[in-house]
Design an enzyme around this catalytic site. Sequence first.
Site, PDB file in Angstrom:
ATOM      1  N   TYR A  53      15.414  -5.034  14.026  1.00  0.00           N
ATOM      2  CA  TYR A  53      15.211  -4.904  12.577  1.00  0.00           C
ATOM      3  C   TYR A  53      16.372  -5.533  11.805  1.00  0.00           C
ATOM      4  O   TYR A  53      16.176  -6.282  10.844  1.00  0.00           O
ATOM      5  CB  TYR A  53      15.067  -3.426  12.225  1.00  0.00           C
ATOM      6  N   ALA A  54      17.607  -5.244  12.241  1.00  0.00           N
ATOM      7  CA  ALA A  54      18.779  -5.802  11.567  1.00  0.00           C
ATOM      8  C   ALA A  54      18.793  -7.319  11.663  1.00  0.00           C
ATOM      9  O   ALA A  54      19.138  -8.012  10.698  1.00  0.00           O
ATOM     10  CB  ALA A  54      20.055  -5.213  12.164  1.00  0.00           C
ATOM     11  N   ILE A  95      15.908   4.807   1.083  1.00  0.00           N
ATOM     12  CA  ILE A  95      14.952   5.064   0.012  1.00  0.00           C
ATOM     13  C   ILE A  95      13.936   6.092   0.495  1.00  0.00           C
ATOM     14  O   ILE A  95      13.554   6.105   1.672  1.00  0.00           O
ATOM     15  CB  ILE A  95      14.228   3.762  -0.406  1.00  0.00           C
ATOM     16  N   SER A 146       0.803  -1.228   0.000  1.00  0.00           N
ATOM     17  CA  SER A 146       0.000   0.000   0.000  1.00  0.00           C
ATOM     18  C   SER A 146       0.834   1.275   0.000  1.00  0.00           C
ATOM     19  O   SER A 146       0.324   2.348  -0.320  1.00  0.00           O
ATOM     20  CB  SER A 146      -0.940   0.019   1.216  1.00  0.00           C
ATOM     21  N   ARG A 147       2.124   1.173   0.360  1.00  0.00           N
ATOM     22  CA  ARG A 147       2.948   2.383   0.461  1.00  0.00           C
ATOM     23  C   ARG A 147       4.379   2.079   0.056  1.00  0.00           C
ATOM     24  O   ARG A 147       4.797   0.937  -0.054  1.00  0.00           O
ATOM     25  CB  ARG A 147       2.952   2.913   1.900  1.00  0.00           C
ATOM     26  N   GLY A 171      -5.328  -0.843 -10.780  1.00  0.00           N
ATOM     27  CA  GLY A 171      -6.109  -2.042 -11.067  1.00  0.00           C
ATOM     28  C   GLY A 171      -5.686  -3.274 -10.293  1.00  0.00           C
ATOM     29  O   GLY A 171      -6.214  -4.366 -10.536  1.00  0.00           O
TER      30      GLY A 171
END
Length: 247
Positions: free
Chosen positions: A152-153, A185, A16-17, A53
């Site tokens: 996280y790592a 990013i 979604s993101r 779509g």
Amino acid sequence: MQSEFEGQIVLVTGGSRGIGRAIVERFAVLGARVFFTYHHHEEEARQVASTCGAQALHCSQTDPDTIQATVERLANENGRLDVLINNAGITADMFLLLMPTEDWNRVLDTNLNGAFHWSKAAVRPMLGARRGSIINIASVSGLVGVPGQTNYAASKGALLAFSRSLAAEVGKRGIRVNTVVPGFIETDMTARLPPEIRQRSVERITVGRFGRPEEVASTVVFLASSAASYIVGQTIVVDGGLTATAG
């Protein structure tokens, strides 16, 4: 010219993101039938679905029964599952001494165990077809040390090892497994960085800027394509040169 992805079934988790949305939109433009999952961001998911779509699927990363049922339904209704992109992930940054155990478990359960559940479900129809591509989205945090991101790592570093081992298991049956490792990013996640940390991060990147989600999506599409038919069990880093100068 017709794309090789015309009519292929592509499933993207966390679409979604950010990077996930860019991946969804790129495959949709190329003619694939794209399905993507979301959990909390319903409005963003509706926007993605309406603009390109693709079909949005509300599904938790931590519910293996629902994940299995979702993949079975997709494969049965469409007669195939060609590409799985394990993109969904979360952060809960905190220095180790202050990190709640629940945050450690939540990040590992979402980022690593979620990829395990989706991959396990997707491998079955891919084995039957003797073809398929699984691409896992990791992070440079899994390659270099990042203070405050032990959870996280750990999840992303383990995902790299998971991908290599799975590639060795299923490669002979026509299923290619690879990993894409994004650096910094331009997403909602990096937008929350304090200006001074953002500036220091940019200074460490060879090309002098954060990457764009579309640049990661291009790498994912390449790995899913026949142009990458001899690439198996590999880690492709998309970080603007960040890790090239780390050390």
